[in-house]
Scaffold this active site. Structure first.
Site: not given
Ligand code: PMP
Length: 429
Positions: A144, A239, A267
């Protein structure tokens, strides 16, 4: 435990907010029941609207690595707020946090701040496309990268929990530029390169996957991707929204010694305020506006409150290198304790763990990719979730999520958690 007030608040919220929540993973759709409304949190604990105390293993889905309401972070935000909350003009603190991040993360010269992980990944891909002049990207099933259109193709986390890994609303035109491979499978990636020669701008990957439960990369996988990217002049995007500043000060790049071309963050880097970021070496970052042609912007990007929280958080992590070892030891303790009681009770399970990320799958075989994660018993997970909740332990309401360990957790909290598993386990067979 009683959740009367949470249920009443949820009913009210559903009247004015779709599904009563502002992000789908907060709903209990996958496990049944009403979500819990939080009143406040401190350290390792959540206090809900009914007055229950819960040990928190979500920690805002990762940011609260030092626990909730961590004093240096709260103080930094309060102090900044009194001086104005947003200007849309440059501030010194943006440079300060950028300098610290550039120091902590290997191989990056510049970093740009945005407001979420989604924005960070979306912008990183645009930058990679602009830099290479190519359109296609490779992503991995079950990973994701936020809810931007090109990532909602076999996406993990809430997208799969709620049955929409390929979301309606994403055009066929967008979808065709996202190529898919199974996680931990270099051969399939190689085939994609062969079938799309000189067309692939970037591979985007969670270098330790956290959105189908926790799935670490198999040996040589990340190194293999690096080699393929070098051969095909494709950019490698890590990511590190979950893993950055969590698995090590310099994230997976530091931990595993593999260098990406672009890294994204979210995060932890915002200390619990809405922050994302993407970073790379000068050659790539100089492609961004206002220096280069790739456009990217944000009214609230680099917001002073968000930067104050992020800077306070990164300073704490930078000044205490032992924290990552401490977190890993706590996670290992939890892993061993839970595994022991589940085994004693004859419950088939697989626990994956790396650093302070851990997840429990009720699967017999190793969980190494999306297909093996999807094979786990969802009914058992539902029982496990509600059993743990009744014992005052809050884990993510889906097996396609990772638990995040915080430094605020004591060994007594971990023992309480393991004892809860021991109580719940007999009902899981
Ligand atoms: N990349 C990863 C690996 C994530 O776990 C998440 C959210 N859990 C995101 C991108 C997206 O981040 P956000 O919810 O702050 O948009």
């Amino acid at each position: 435990m009683i959740y009367k007030r949470s249920s009443a608040l949820f009913a009210e919220a559903q009247q004015v907010i779709p599904g009563g929540v502002n992000s789908p993973v907060r709903a209990f759709k996958a496990v049944g029941g009403d979500p819990i409304f939080v009143k406040e949190a401190k350290g390792a604990y959540l206090y809900d609207e009914d007055g229950n105390r819960l040990i928190d293993y979500i920690n805002s889905w990762g940011p609260m690595i030092l626990g909730h309401a961590y004093k240096p972070v709260v103080d930094a935000v309060v102090e900044k707020a009194q001086k104005g909350t947003s200007f849309g003009m440059p501030t010194q603190i943006e440079t300060e946090i950028a300098q610290l991040a550039v120091k902590m993360v290997p191989g990056i010269d510049k970093i740009r701040f945005v407001n979420s992980g989604t924005e960070a990944c979306m912008s990183a891909v645009r930058l990679a496309r602009g830099f290479t002049g190519r359109d296609k990207i490779i992503k991995f099933a079950g990973c994701y990268h936020g809810h931007s259109d090109s990532f909602l193709i076999q996406a993990g986390s809430g997208a799969v929990t709620f049955g929409t890994p390929n979301s309606p609303g994403v055009t066929a035109g967008t979808a065709k530029d996202t190529l898919l491979a199974p996680y931990n499978n270099l051969t399939e990636v190689q085939k994609l390169f062969e079938a799309n020669e000189n067309e692939i701008a970037a591979i985007i990957i969670e270098p330790v996957a956290g959105n189908m439960g926790c799935i670490p990369p198999s040996e040589g996988f990340l190194e293999g991707l690096r080699e393929l990217c070098d051969t095909h002049k494709t950019l490698l995007i890590f990511d590190e929204v979950m893993t950055g500043f969590r698995l090590a000060a310099g994230g997976v790049q530091e931990l595993m010694g593999v260098q990406a071309d672009i890294v994204t963050f979210g995060k932890v880097i915002g200390g619990g305020l809405p922050v994302g970021a993407f970073a790379a070496r000068n050659e790539i970052m100089d492609y961004l506006a206002p220096v280069g042609p790739v456009y990217q912007a944000g009214t609230l990007s680099g917001n002073p409150l968000a930067m104050a929280a992020g800077l306070a958080m990164l300073k704490e992590l930078d000044s205490d290198p032992q924290i990552f070892k401490r977190l890993e030891e706590k996670t290992e303790y939890l892993h061993k304790g839970m595994s022991k009681v589940l085994t004693e009770n004859g419950v088939v399970h697989t626990i994956n763990r790396l650093g302070s990320m851990i997840s429990v799958h009720f699967a017999e075989k190793p969980v190494t990719d999306f297909a093996s994660a999807a094979n786990a018993a969802t009914d058992t997970f539902k029982k496990f979730f509600h059993g743990m909740l009744a014992e005052g332990i809050y884990i993510a309401p889906s097996a396609y999520e990772t638990w995040f360990i915080t430094d605020a957790l004591t060994y007594q909290d971990l023992d309480e958690t393991i004892n809860a598993v021991a109580k719940v386990a007999p009902g899981l067979k």
